[in-house]
Scaffold this motif. Structure first.
Motif, PDB file in Angstrom:
ATOM      1  N   LYS A  40       0.990  -1.211  -0.107  1.00 12.24           N
ATOM      2  CA  LYS A  40       0.345  -0.332  -0.528  1.00 12.24           C
ATOM      3  C   LYS A  40       0.546   1.258  -0.150  1.00 12.24           C
ATOM      4  O   LYS A  40       0.208   2.354  -0.683  1.00 12.24           O
ATOM      5  CB  LYS A  40      -1.272  -0.292   1.311  1.00 12.24           C
ATOM      6  CG  LYS A  40      -2.438  -0.958   1.564  1.00 12.24           C
ATOM      7  CD  LYS A  40      -3.234  -0.253   2.165  1.00 12.24           C
ATOM      8  CE  LYS A  40      -3.706   1.110   2.209  1.00 12.24           C
ATOM      9  NZ  LYS A  40      -4.591   1.124   3.126  1.00 12.24           N
ATOM     10  N   SER A  41       2.002   1.038   0.559  1.00 15.07           N
ATOM     11  CA  SER A  41       2.646   2.333   0.454  1.00 15.07           C
ATOM     12  C   SER A  41       3.715   2.928  -0.712  1.00 15.07           C
ATOM     13  O   SER A  41       3.867   4.322  -0.700  1.00 15.07           O
ATOM     14  CB  SER A  41       4.150   2.281   1.304  1.00 15.07           C
ATOM     15  OG  SER A  41       3.961   1.416   2.922  1.00 15.07           O
ATOM     16  N   VAL A  43       1.933   2.350  -3.171  1.00 16.18           N
ATOM     17  CA  VAL A  43       0.609   3.605  -4.379  1.00 16.18           C
ATOM     18  C   VAL A  43      -0.245   4.507  -3.436  1.00 16.18           C
ATOM     19  O   VAL A  43      -0.623   5.668  -3.593  1.00 16.18           O
ATOM     20  CB  VAL A  43      -0.917   3.004  -4.671  1.00 16.18           C
ATOM     21  CG1 VAL A  43      -0.054   1.643  -5.459  1.00 16.18           C
ATOM     22  CG2 VAL A  43      -1.310   2.313  -3.194  1.00 16.18           C
ATOM     23  N   ASP A  44       0.519   5.641  -1.780  1.00 18.68           N
ATOM     24  CA  ASP A  44      -0.556   6.292  -1.052  1.00 18.68           C
ATOM     25  C   ASP A  44       1.328   6.132  -0.190  1.00 18.68           C
ATOM     26  O   ASP A  44       1.406   5.667   0.750  1.00 18.68           O
ATOM     27  CB  ASP A  44      -1.280   5.153   0.229  1.00 18.68           C
ATOM     28  CG  ASP A  44      -1.968   6.386   0.685  1.00 18.68           C
ATOM     29  OD1 ASP A  44      -1.137   7.545   0.925  1.00 18.68           O
ATOM     30  OD2 ASP A  44      -2.449   6.124   2.166  1.00 18.68           O
ATOM     31  N   ASN A  46       1.681   8.871   1.447  1.00 20.00           N
ATOM     32  CA  ASN A  46       1.225   9.389   2.762  1.00 20.00           C
ATOM     33  C   ASN A  46       0.617   8.227   3.707  1.00 20.00           C
ATOM     34  O   ASN A  46       0.619   8.833   5.039  1.00 20.00           O
ATOM     35  CB  ASN A  46      -0.014  10.524   2.560  1.00 20.00           C
ATOM     36  CG  ASN A  46       0.166  11.553   1.731  1.00 20.00           C
ATOM     37  OD1 ASN A  46       1.591  12.473   2.399  1.00 20.00           O
ATOM     38  ND2 ASN A  46      -0.502  12.265   1.004  1.00 20.00           N
ATOM     39  N   GLN A  47       0.700   7.461   3.909  1.00 19.92           N
ATOM     40  CA  GLN A  47       0.577   6.157   4.813  1.00 19.92           C
ATOM     41  C   GLN A  47       1.844   6.056   6.304  1.00 19.92           C
ATOM     42  O   GLN A  47       2.835   5.727   5.707  1.00 19.92           O
ATOM     43  CB  GLN A  47       0.410   4.761   4.064  1.00 19.92           C
ATOM     44  CG  GLN A  47       0.700   3.601   4.534  1.00 19.92           C
ATOM     45  CD  GLN A  47       0.091   2.175   4.228  1.00 19.92           C
ATOM     46  OE1 GLN A  47      -1.304   1.632   4.272  1.00 19.92           O
ATOM     47  NE2 GLN A  47       0.539   1.617   3.883  1.00 19.92           N
ATOM     48  N   ASP A  66      -3.803   5.601   7.160  1.00 23.42           N
ATOM     49  CA  ASP A  66      -3.461   5.513   5.678  1.00 23.42           C
ATOM     50  C   ASP A  66      -3.807   7.155   5.227  1.00 23.42           C
ATOM     51  O   ASP A  66      -3.834   7.926   6.507  1.00 23.42           O
ATOM     52  CB  ASP A  66      -4.441   5.161   4.440  1.00 23.42           C
ATOM     53  CG  ASP A  66      -5.611   5.320   4.795  1.00 23.42           C
ATOM     54  OD1 ASP A  66      -5.780   6.628   5.203  1.00 23.42           O
ATOM     55  OD2 ASP A  66      -6.294   4.396   3.668  1.00 23.42           O
ATOM     56  N   GLY A  67      -3.130   7.636   4.217  1.00 25.34           N
ATOM     57  CA  GLY A  67      -3.172   9.499   4.384  1.00 25.34           C
ATOM     58  C   GLY A  67      -4.695   9.329   4.062  1.00 25.34           C
ATOM     59  O   GLY A  67      -4.831  11.043   4.745  1.00 25.34           O
ATOM     60  N   ARG A  68      -5.834   8.731   3.694  1.00 26.61           N
ATOM     61  CA  ARG A  68      -6.935   8.768   3.701  1.00 26.61           C
ATOM     62  C   ARG A  68      -7.096   9.721   5.304  1.00 26.61           C
ATOM     63  O   ARG A  68      -8.106  10.732   5.673  1.00 26.61           O
ATOM     64  CB  ARG A  68      -8.237   8.260   3.378  1.00 26.61           C
ATOM     65  CG  ARG A  68      -9.105   8.951   3.331  1.00 26.61           C
ATOM     66  CD  ARG A  68     -10.290   7.755   2.934  1.00 26.61           C
ATOM     67  NE  ARG A  68     -10.072   6.239   2.713  1.00 26.61           N
ATOM     68  CZ  ARG A  68     -10.978   6.070   3.744  1.00 26.61           C
ATOM     69  NH1 ARG A  68     -11.660   6.645   4.615  1.00 26.61           N
ATOM     70  NH2 ARG A  68     -10.421   4.739   4.767  1.00 26.61           N
ATOM     71  N   ASP A  71      -5.803  13.073   6.676  1.00 28.64           N
ATOM     72  CA  ASP A  71      -5.803  14.090   6.065  1.00 28.64           C
ATOM     73  C   ASP A  71      -7.277  13.895   7.306  1.00 28.64           C
ATOM     74  O   ASP A  71      -7.428  15.041   7.324  1.00 28.64           O
ATOM     75  CB  ASP A  71      -6.384  13.437   4.767  1.00 28.64           C
ATOM     76  CG  ASP A  71      -6.823  15.340   4.191  1.00 28.64           C
ATOM     77  OD1 ASP A  71      -6.886  16.253   3.808  1.00 28.64           O
ATOM     78  OD2 ASP A  71      -8.442  15.037   3.859  1.00 28.64           O
TER      79      ASP A  71
END
Length: 219
Positions: A40-41, A43-44, A46-47, A66-68, A71
């Motif tokens: 996952k890191s 593609v994301d 900000n994870q 994760d980034g979401r 945020d």
């Protein structure tokens, strides 16, 4: 038919063997979790993902967001709810979601953890990494149950955060502890209701003193 070596195996040895097998199983399964977050890191960017291991390399604690989720915390993380859902996963580790409420009044997740136990030092580890993950933004308030270890860790990790107890847990304790008083004193339930609905701190404390004297609560 048992061989001589099998016949000499003690119950303690059986426990040790099963414990070691469970640890190896957890380690293999945990590798899959780590691989998932590593993928996952890619593609994301900000994870946030951190793992604490025992000396033998077996899993101890894990926290992720994760980034979401990060945020969402920046936007809606003024108040958070922290709880421990005990051993409902295949790793037999306490799962600890950290959640809040968005501008639509909907529950949202800020991060999750699998923990070794529910001791103060474990919660301190989690809160330390939660703040690192969330850009050192402390919540204004945190809502939990009345766990003592959790409360101690919150005082150290979030010294300026208001710690509040979850109303659901308070109601649960009411049912457990108040029933004998309601049975013994016919007017206790109404007195208790009036005390809870006090309009000020002074009124709350004054009514409490009256109740303690009237119903012998101080013991």
């Amino acid at each position: 038919m048992k061989t001589p070596s099998e016949a000499n195996v003690t119950s303690n040895q059986c426990v040790d063997v099963l414990s070691e097998q469970r640890k190896q199983y957890k380690g293999k399964e945990f590798y899959g979790v780590i691989k998932h977050f590593q993928d996952k890191s890619l593609v994301d960017l900000n994870q946030y993902f951190v793992v604490e291991l025992f000396e033998d390399g077996s899993p101890r604690n894990i926290f992720w967001a994760d980034g979401r989720l990060r945020d969402a915390y920046i936007k809606f993380g003024d108040s958070v709810v922290f709880d421990v859902i005990y051993v409902t996963n295949k790793f037999k580790m306490p799962f600890s979601p950290i959640v809040g409420v968005n501008h639509h009044g909907q529950s949202i997740l800020f991060g999750g953890a699998l923990l070794e136990n529910e001791k103060e030092e474990t919660f301190q580890w989690l809160f330390e990494h939660f703040l690192k993950c969330m850009f050192n933004k402390h919540p204004s308030a945190i809502i939990t149950d009345q766990d003592k270890a959790m409360g101690n860790a919150i005082r150290k990790g979030f010294p300026n955060t208001r710690h509040r107890y979850c109303a659901w847990h308070i109601k649960k304790h009411e049912l457990e502890h108040l029933r004998p008083l309601e049975t013994h004193y016919s007017d206790f339930k109404e007195s208790y209701r009036q005390w809870v609905k006090s309009d000020s701190i002074e009124e709350f404390e004054a009514r409490w003193e009256v109740m303690c004297g009237k119903y012998n609560l101080k013991k």
